[in-house]
Design an enzyme around this catalytic site. Structure first.
Site, PDB file in Angstrom:
ATOM      1  N   ARG A  97       3.680  -2.827 -18.730  1.00 42.62           N
ATOM      2  CA  ARG A  97       3.370  -1.788 -17.869  1.00 42.62           C
ATOM      3  C   ARG A  97       3.907  -2.363 -16.459  1.00 42.62           C
ATOM      4  O   ARG A  97       3.483  -3.454 -15.887  1.00 42.62           O
ATOM      5  CB  ARG A  97       1.901  -1.490 -17.640  1.00 42.62           C
TER       6      ARG A  97
ATOM      7  N   ARG B 250      -5.625  -2.930 -10.380  1.00 46.82           N
ATOM      8  CA  ARG B 250      -4.571  -2.329 -11.136  1.00 46.82           C
ATOM      9  C   ARG B 250      -3.634  -1.479 -10.020  1.00 46.82           C
ATOM     10  O   ARG B 250      -3.843  -1.348  -8.850  1.00 46.82           O
ATOM     11  CB  ARG B 250      -4.841  -1.394 -12.237  1.00 46.82           C
TER      12      ARG B 250
ATOM     13  N   LYS C  23     -11.475  -4.693 -15.362  1.00 43.03           N
ATOM     14  CA  LYS C  23     -10.523  -4.056 -14.682  1.00 43.03           C
ATOM     15  C   LYS C  23     -10.848  -3.259 -13.572  1.00 43.03           C
ATOM     16  O   LYS C  23     -12.084  -2.852 -13.183  1.00 43.03           O
ATOM     17  CB  LYS C  23      -9.621  -2.907 -15.713  1.00 43.03           C
TER      18      LYS C  23
ATOM     19  N   LYS D 222      -9.806   0.028 -10.687  1.00 40.13           N
ATOM     20  CA  LYS D 222      -8.590   1.059 -10.251  1.00 40.13           C
ATOM     21  C   LYS D 222      -9.092   1.778  -9.432  1.00 40.13           C
ATOM     22  O   LYS D 222     -10.249   2.195  -8.976  1.00 40.13           O
ATOM     23  CB  LYS D 222      -8.683   1.996 -11.451  1.00 40.13           C
TER      24      LYS D 222
ATOM     25  N   CYS E  31      -3.199  10.391 -24.441  1.00 40.27           N
ATOM     26  CA  CYS E  31      -2.733   8.871 -24.405  1.00 40.27           C
ATOM     27  C   CYS E  31      -2.126   8.547 -25.391  1.00 40.27           C
ATOM     28  O   CYS E  31      -1.668   9.461 -26.413  1.00 40.27           O
ATOM     29  CB  CYS E  31      -4.234   7.950 -24.468  1.00 40.27           C
TER      30      CYS E  31
ATOM     31  N   CYS F 135      -1.122   1.391 -29.740  1.00 40.70           N
ATOM     32  CA  CYS F 135      -2.251   1.023 -29.384  1.00 40.70           C
ATOM     33  C   CYS F 135      -3.283   0.435 -30.434  1.00 40.70           C
ATOM     34  O   CYS F 135      -3.841   1.193 -31.148  1.00 40.70           O
ATOM     35  CB  CYS F 135      -3.083   2.092 -28.609  1.00 40.70           C
TER      36      CYS F 135
ATOM     37  N   CYS G 106      -9.278   7.144 -28.488  1.00 46.93           N
ATOM     38  CA  CYS G 106     -10.608   6.400 -28.705  1.00 46.93           C
ATOM     39  C   CYS G 106     -11.331   6.361 -27.465  1.00 46.93           C
ATOM     40  O   CYS G 106     -10.764   7.121 -26.550  1.00 46.93           O
ATOM     41  CB  CYS G 106     -10.362   4.735 -28.948  1.00 46.93           C
TER      42      CYS G 106
ATOM     43  N   CYS H  84      -8.413   6.515 -21.806  1.00 47.23           N
ATOM     44  CA  CYS H  84      -6.978   6.248 -21.101  1.00 47.23           C
ATOM     45  C   CYS H  84      -6.570   7.583 -20.461  1.00 47.23           C
ATOM     46  O   CYS H  84      -5.859   7.678 -19.290  1.00 47.23           O
ATOM     47  CB  CYS H  84      -5.778   5.685 -21.865  1.00 47.23           C
TER      48      CYS H  84
HETATM   49  S1  SF4 Z   1      -7.547   5.872 -25.045  1.00 48.14           S
HETATM   50 FE1  SF4 Z   1      -7.998   4.203 -26.583  1.00 48.14          FE
HETATM   51  S2  SF4 Z   1      -6.568   4.626 -28.039  1.00 48.14           S
HETATM   52 FE2  SF4 Z   1      -5.729   5.950 -26.183  1.00 48.14          FE
HETATM   53  S3  SF4 Z   1      -4.196   4.434 -25.345  1.00 48.14           S
HETATM   54 FE3  SF4 Z   1      -6.421   4.044 -24.356  1.00 48.14          FE
HETATM   55  S4  SF4 Z   1      -7.109   2.583 -25.445  1.00 48.14           S
HETATM   56 FE4  SF4 Z   1      -5.268   3.346 -26.783  1.00 48.14          FE
END
Ligand code: SF4
Ligand code: FMN
Length: 1531
Positions: free
Chosen positions: A1026, A1095, A1165, A1167, A1386, A1392, A1431, A1435
């Site tokens: 990244r 970040r 983290k 942000k 995401c 991931c 998940c 993100c």
């Molecule tokens: S939200 Fe969860 S599944 Fe999606 S990229 Fe982020 S860590 Fe991975």
């Protein structure tokens, strides 16, 4: 007729399909294409879908296997493997495949296979398909109506089983079309098949596993046949239970049974030319066959009352004349004869047909013909091109003439197309001829062709397969000529033929000749005076002189064309009609993997041998998951290897879903290569409607595991001193390796790229996996040797690590108690050791929906499928980890801790004794799974007699991230050592934590995880990188550099992230350092892009006000720089080469110092983002610090309102975790704001929770402390006070697509980049397009937080050029539904590691499924913010969306509603763990209501709350309150 059904059968194919279904284990269904059904397969599929049980199929559900094979894919190859395995196989097909399969037919004749053959073409069948294979050793049965089709189908199956030989049942599919019959009577079928016989066959598979096994007809090499060797072959002829003579099993009886009038179905066995000893084919005589078939017909007569004979006679017993018909219309003829007037020539005649066509039983024919018959007209519907005498005529002549005195005249006729209207006339002609003094032989009767021509199989190019031809078009444009494109009209040539390589090759040669002719024409024209102007002549002459040199000709082409266009004379126009000939043509032949089988392969050989400069594109569509089934038995040739061995061809193996760039490269090289080129192209699919995701996943598996390697082979390279072979993927299969080895190419390859060496020399396979397990276990056993105490084996199954860490801790505790403890993952444990264990403990979590975790599955499968585990001497206990509310519905309670419970039960069933009752850990308990665990563990020690042990050592606390950070020496750890270790693609677990601070994560490709595991390979590790890109602004040059990095070092795609930066995926370890250096050369960095630090700082892109944007953007950069970590480890690890390594002081690390962060950095983290009202397109409420830019009265930036404590991450079902929106601390001036941010960060550094990472974010620090206390702590450090927040107003958090002009007159265009993925596909070469744009763009690119992209600062004078470039690459499209425009997802699968469900690859699909509903309700243009993540880490900031889906398990999502339209309000849980069908149903209902009930300009999220669909979430702390779903606590 006890089991008669009420089903009506309408066609012979239906009747046949039903019988075949009942009487087979495997039905090879030959189809026009996999997407279109045959007349049989539609019925077969229906039976399967109804789960109808076959009478014989040896599967648990008794449903036979239907193997669909394309008609041009050498279908009969599929028969060998199952029939040899003792499975009853039948084939449903048209006659079109018979002749091409002749070689197989000879071998299959000796096996009890049944072929049901519908004669083709349907409108007017050609019986030569049957006559030309009549001597292949099969038994042939004919049926002529739907009823007969049913009865003969059954006869065929019963006969095959009894005789052990192949039976072909053929019929005209239109015969008896109007009549319907009742479906077969199952009792009759069962009786006639004789299930004892069936089982006997099924229980004894044949030896010899390839199709060269010598069990077909054997050539007679000696006059004196050898005595028969008894072998397993014989066991396969199943004796009828009835009193029938056994088949003749010795040569003597064979000799005696062969009369001059009787052919045989099988030659006697003889000495084989093959040296291995193969079982010899059993000899079955014609008489044997006749006896079997007669007994079957006798049974049929008895059970169903229908009689059949080897030859059927219809007509008066005193007939003098008869016709012997071998064609479609026996009913038509019989009908016409029976209705004849007495004056008609054909009155009183008889009709003969053959029911048992082979073996040909002449004696039975004689019996069938009444003694009164004097004349026989033989009518053959056989298109005969070479022989004078029809085959049936010869049969009849040899039988009747030699043995039958009564018949005086036998006359052969060629039967053409006859209809009801012409049958009388035809019969008159026949009988006039027959009764004339000198009858004419070979008279033609009827029309040569039927009025309606149906072609056999229509070849369709599956839509998916256009991917490659689209690329050809893109690459070569006008220059392309595809010889056999299916769209082309090939006058008079059938589809099947035009798809063959020979045909295409011929037309390519013709095309070349045309070109030669054209050159001559141009030459002549150049000297003629027929142009209107003089100009064309000179350029034509120039072109002609260069015509032989493609490069020069190409260079001259433009001029010629433009001159001719200007001239506009008739001659010019004529020449221009052939415009493409002025350019160098790229000649292509497109074929399928049908060419990998013998038939097509000879054509490929032909092309190669010609040495002509033509290109073959061969598309292989066999899915990886099906290749074992297909390849083991089908002689699919590796065309690539074949061509490379040939020596003179360019060869490339490509896969568009793996590497688009490599496809381009290969096609381009093939085009340039002066000689034959073969481009193999992989495009695996199961059916036409497969989603691209399926194609992608199949491709990845095939490429990753070396089944379909990507490579290019150019024999010209040698001349340049370069290696011929370039490998573009990582792994290759054995055969290719052997070839390269022989050719010394492998050594060259390894020398060039030593990393490949390690991969290539690694062989893999399941045996390896078994060995690995054995080794691991043995190593443990060795370790334990010499120790005292009872043994204890602890096996764990864990996806997320809970069960694993419990197991390890339990292991330590066991050891401390003096036990000989072994701890391993369930998958690493060899199941054969289980019965020898004394004490064994399983700790298993629950995954998916009540499933075992990935690393427990193999062992569980082995245990549950075992029939003979004896665990009587084993003591065991199970500790299960689960979540009683993971699946909230009552009926889903069974999934709670299901694997643990199942395991506990099954072990007991195998006789094992419980040490302690199963322990149940539940995430819902006060201490999570620990609650259950703590109750279980003491019971275990008790049972093992080690409960009270004195002096237990103190347990070391588990290693945490904090320990790793401290020990890392300012983020160094052992990263350098890890990078240099070539034995693995991975780095150590601790380094994995540390590299995050450097902007890179280790991941593995989850699409291929299982396959690799099965092969004993480590996961496909790669790294995500990244960048740090404050404010998301990139120059054009940087764009190109990023593009290069993704192509050369990554997976050819880039992700524009939700935090406005570039992300690369798929960077393998060896390329990590080069990638970091390339990023650095682009004047970017990756430091602190991940990790427990501040970040990337975000900033609204604000295309409408560039000056103001510049002011705010400068602040984002300032904050970003100000908060950067100071460690020099980043530079040292990534940016120094071996020769300029910094010397380390006294062999130890350089003394680093982190003035802001200290040695342990932040707890979690951190942000920061900056929003510019009215655009909250960076979601300021979602970050640890959200800054809201405030404009002063002078129009310039004056300062910022500062929000603190926003954050998205949460854990499912853990109410202590929640998303939170930022709280207002107040206003700070521009000059001070970076210091204010610093101080907020420092308070978090010192007060954040460093014990529990799930509770370590700033949001929890503030919530625990209270906003006011927190603010005062910041102010104290800062030495200043926040001013009261200034007024501001946000309108939305989405992007506005399309063009805008800013206040300075510059233009900006916002592209729609779905979920930020920059990639090329055949349909949309977006990545290439953006690169082309970047090459000329003078302004910059701005990445948006919604993952879109803004082309910024295009001057008016450049606008037109830019617009046309955008149009060329379809980048100007902004016509997306409001829902799609406002969506974001995401990454999730496959990279991931935290993903529980698909996101980026699935959200677009889900939206497509909703768009119809939007349209219906007039909502297409309405913006509804919809987000998805794989998940709860969040993100893509799902918790602020109006509607969100958060992954719970594969295919299942939690649904949230009620977020604020401009990102100001969190949403709330609406439904848990729902799948697509339910999602669609709910969404459609809500959208409909919303359309009807909303107030003007009311947003969806607001409406959901007003309408009472969901409660409003007022802040993070009430996120879990009042959710829509009532949880039931009943067990
Ligand atoms: S939200 Fe969860 S599944 Fe999606 S990229 Fe982020 S860590 Fe991975
Ligand atoms: C994707 C997923 C699916 C789950 N499904 C279930 C389930 O069906 N039944 C259950 O009891 N627990 C289920 N759980 C809960 C886990 O089993 C539980 O959190 C366990 O502690 C995880 O242990 P691990 O970290 O060793 O994998 C699931 C968890 C996840 C992440």
């Amino acid at each position: 007729m006890a089991e008669s059904t009420n089903v009506t059968v309408r066609t012979p194919e239906e009747a046949v399909a039903r019988i075949a279904y009942l009487a087979s284990d495997v039905i090879v269904s030959v189809q026009p294409s996999l997407a279109s059904d045959s007349d049989f397969s539609s019925h077969l599929k229906q039976l399967v879908s109804q789960k109808t049980q076959s009478l014989v199929a040896n599967t648990s559900d008794a449903v036979p296997e239907i193997q669909s094979v394309r008609h041009n894919n050498d279908p009969l190859l599929s028969v060998f493997a199952p029939i040899r395995a003792g499975r009853l196989v039948s084939v449903t097909t048209t006659s079109a495949v018979l002749l091409p399969s002749i070689a197989h037919l000879y071998k299959l004749a000796a096996l009890p296979v049944v072929l049901h053959v519908a004669l083709a073409p349907k409108s007017f069948p050609d019986y030569s398909a049957i006559t030309s294979i009549r001597n292949s050793g099969w038994t042939f049965l004919q049926s002529e109506s739907v009823q007969e089709a049913q009865d003969m189908a059954l006869t065929a199956h019963a006969l095959a089983i009894r005789s052990g030989k192949g039976v072909i049942h053929f019929f005209d599919p239109t015969a008896g079309a109007d009549a319907t019959v009742s479906a077969e009577d199952a009792a009759v079928v069962r009786e006639i098949l004789n299930l004892d016989n069936v089982r006997r066959f099924q229980s004894a598979p044949l030896s010899g596993s390839n199709i060269y096994a010598n069990d077909g007809r054997i050539a007679i090499v000696s006059d004196q046949p050898e005595p028969l060797t008894s072998g397993s072959r014989q066991d396969h002829v199943v004796q009828s239970s009835e009193a029938e003579t056994t088949p003749s099993t010795n040569a003597t009886s064979h000799a005696s049974s062969q009369s001059s009038q009787q052919s045989v179905t099988s030659s006697p066995p003889s000495v084989s030319t093959v040296t291995t000893i193969e079982p010899a084919a059993l000899f079955v005589s014609s008489e044997d066959i006749y006896k079997y078939v007669n007994s079957i017909w006798a049974q049929l007569n008895q059970l169903a009352g229908r009689q059949y004979h080897a030859f059927e006679w219809s007509g008066p017993a005193n007939a003098e004349n008869c016709i012997f018909l071998f064609g479609s219309d026996s009913a038509l003829f019989s009908d016409a004869i029976s209705h004849a007037q007495s004056s008609d020539e054909f009155a009183n005649a008889g009709v003969l047909t053959s029911r048992l066509y082979r073996p040909w039983l002449g004696a039975k024919l004689i019996e069938a013909i009444p003694k009164s018959v004097k004349r026989v007209a033989v009518l053959e519907q056989v298109s005969r091109k070479t022989t004078k005498w029809g085959p049936l005529l010869i049969d009849v002549l040899t039988s009747v003439k030699s043995g039958f005195g009564g018949v005086e005249t036998i006359v052969g006729h060629q039967l053409g197309y006859i209809s009801k209207g012409t049958v009388g006339q035809a019969l008159r002609g026949i009988f006039q001829n027959l009764t004339s003094e000198k009858p004419i032989q070979n008279l033609e009767v009827g029309e040569r062709e039927s009025p309606e021509q149906t072609s056999e199989y229509v070849l369709e190019k599956p839509k998916l397969e256009t991917a490659y031809t689209k690329i050809l078009d893109q690459l070569f444009g006008d220059r392309i000529f595809i010889a056999n494109s299916l769209e082309a009209e090939n006058a008079g040539v059938s589809n099947t033929i035009s798809a063959s390589p020979e045909y295409g090759f011929g037309s390519l040669l013709a095309r070349k000749e045309r070109k030669q002719k054209f050159v001559a024409e141009v030459k002549e024209a150049a000297g003629s005076g027929r142009f209107l102007t003089e100009v064309p002549k000179r350029s034509l002459a120039k072109w002609v002189s260069a015509a032989e040199d493609p490069k020069k000709a190409e260079a001259a082409a433009d001029e010629v064309i433009s001159k001719l266009t200007v001239d506009n004379s008739r001659l010019s126009k004529t020449l221009l009609e052939n415009k493409p000939f002025f350019r160098k043509q790229s000649l292509w032949l497109v074929g399928s993997d049908a060419w990998s089988y013998d038939l097509g392969n000879s054509g490929v050989h032909h092309v190669l041998a010609s040495g002509e400069n033509v290109n073959l594109l061969i598309i292989d569509s066999t899915p990886y998951s099906e290749r074992t089934a297909a390849d083991a038995n089908r002689r699919k040739k590796d065309i690539g290897l074949y061509a490379m061995n040939f020596g003179n061809a360019y060869v490339a193996s490509t896969a568009v879903y793996s590497s688009y760039t490599q496809v381009l490269q290969a096609m381009d090289e093939a085009d340039k290569f002066n000689g034959p080129s073969i481009v193999l192209a992989y495009l695996p699919y199961f059916g036409e409607h497969d989603s691209p995701l399926t194609v992608l996943q199949e491709t990845k598996k095939a490429v990753d595991l070396g089944y379909w390697p990507l490579y290019r082979w150019n024999p010209e390279n040698e001349k340049k001193g370069e290696p011929n072979f370039s490998l573009d993927s990582e792994r290759i299969k054995k055969e290719l390796k052997q070839f390269l080895d022989r050719d010394n190419q492998l050594t060259q390859l390894m020398r060039r790229d030593p990393l490949f060496g390690a991969v290539l020399s690694e062989d893999f396979g399941t045996e390896i996996r078994a060995q690995q397990k054995r080794k691991a276990k043995d190593a443990y056993n060795q370790l334990l040797e010499g120790l005292f105490g009872a043994p204890l084996t602890i096996l764990f199954g864990s996806d997320g690590g809970n069960a694993q860490s419990l197991a390890k801790r339990l292991g330590n505790r066991g050891r401390a108690r003096g036990l000989k403890t072994t701890v391993m993952a369930m998958e690493d444990y060899p199941v054969e050791d289980l019965p020898t264990e004394e004490n064994i403990v399983f700790i298993t979590a629950t995954a998916g929906q009540g499933e075992f975790p990935q690393n427990a599955k193999p062992l569980w499968d082995a245990i549950k499928d075992s029939t003979e585990l004896d665990l009587a001497s084993v003591n065991y206990s199970v500790m299960a980890l689960g979540d009683s509310h993971y699946w909230p519905r009552k009926e889903d309670k069974v999934y709670y801790n299901k694997p643990g419970k199942d395991l506990d039960r099954v072990l007991a069933n195998f006789g094992a004794k419980r040490l302690a009752d199963i322990g149940l850990g539940d995430d819902q308990d006060p201490d999570g799974y620990q609650t259950g665990y703590q109750a279980w563990e003491p019971k275990l020690w008790e049972a093992l007699g080690v409960a009270n042990v004195d002096g237990l050592p103190e347990e070391p606390p588990p290693i945490t991230n904090e320990d790793i950070k401290i020990a890392s020496n300012y983020l160094r750890g052992t990263i350098v050592e890890g990078l240099n270790d070539p034995t693995t693609g991975a780095i150590s677990a601790a380094d994995q934590q540390l590299t995050k601070f450097h902007g890179t994560y280790m991941q593995d490709d989850r699409d291929v995880r299982d396959e690799r595991k099965a092969m004993g390979l480590e996961p496909a590790y790669s790294f995500m990188i990244r960048c740090r890109l404050a404010g998301g602004v990139s120059t054009s040059k940087q764009w190109i550099q990023m593009d290069d990095i993704s192509t050369e070092l990554g997976n050819e795609t880039m992700k524009l992230t939700t935090r406005q930066t570039f992300q690369f995926h798929g960077v393998v370890k060896g390329k990590l350092k080069p990638a970091m250096q390339a990023i650095n050369r682009a004047l970017m960095t990756t430091i602190a892009a991940c990790g427990d630090v501040n970040r990337n700082v975000m900033c609204s892109p604000l295309p409408s006000q560039s000056k103001y944007h510049r002011e705010v953007y400068a602040v984002s950069q300032k904050i970003s720089d100000h908060l950067l970590p100071s460690t020099s480890a980043y530079h040292e690890i990534w940016l120094t080469d071996d020769d300029n390594k910094k010397t380390q002081v006294a062999g130890d690390a350089i003394q680093d110092f982190e003035p802001l962060y200290g040695p342990t950095y932040l707890p979690r983290k951190f942000k920061i983002s900056i929003g510019i009202p009215p655009h909250n397109d960076v979601d300021v409420y979602a970050h640890d610090i959200g800054l809201i830019a405030i404009k002063g009265e002078d129009g310039h930036l004056s300062g910022f309102n500062l929000l603190a404590g926003g954050g998205m991450g949460a854990t499912h079902n853990n109410k202590k975790t929640y998303p939170q929106t930022g709280r207002m601390l107040g206003y700070a001036k521009t000059a001070d704001v970076h210091i204010a941010c610093e101080k907020v960060m420092l308070v978090q550094r010192d007060f954040g929770d460093r014990k529990n990472r799930k509770h370590a974010r700033l949001k929890y620090t503030i919530d625990d402390m209270g906003v006011d206390v927190f603010r005062s702590k910041v102010e104290e450090l800062w030495g200043q006070q926040f001013q009261p927040a200034r007024a501001f107003h946000f309108e939305s958090n989405i992007d506005t697509l399309g063009w805008t002009k800013d206040e300075t007159g510059m233009n900006h265009f916002t592209f729609f980049i779905e979920n930020g993925r920059i990639e090329d596909t055949a349909d949309f070469p977006m990545k290439t397009g953006l690169r082309e744009i970047a090459k000329v763009h003078k302004g910059e690119f701005r990445l948006t937080a919604n993952q879109h992209l803004i082309l910024s600062n295009v001057a008016d004078e450049d606008l037109d050029a830019m617009k046309s470039l955008m149009a060329k690459y379809k980048l100007d499209n902004v016509q997306f539904s409001g829902l799609r425009q406002s969506s974001s997802a995401c990454v999730a699968f496959p990279t991931c590691g935290l993903a529980m469900a698909e996101s980026e690859r699935y959200l677009p699909v889900l939206i497509s499924k909703l768009e119809g509903c939007l349209e219906e309700n007039g909502l297409r243009q309405d913006s509804i913010v919809m987000r998805m993540t794989g998940c709860p880490n969040g993100c893509a900031r799902p918790w602020l969306a109006e509607v969100a889906f958060v992954g719970k398990a594969f295919g299942a999502y939690n649904m949230y509603l009620g977020g604020g339209y401009h990102g100001q309000r969190l949403n709330k849980l609406y439904r848990s763990s729902i799948k697509e069908a339910e999602i669609l149903e709910i969404m459609k209902g809500l959208l409909k209501r919303y359309a009807a009930e909303r107030d003007s300009s009311e947003h969806f999220g607001d409406w959901c709350i007003r309408a009472g669909v969901i409660n409003e979430t007022r802040g993070g702390q009430d996120f879990h309150e009042g959710v829509a779903e009532e949880e039931s606590d009943e067990e």
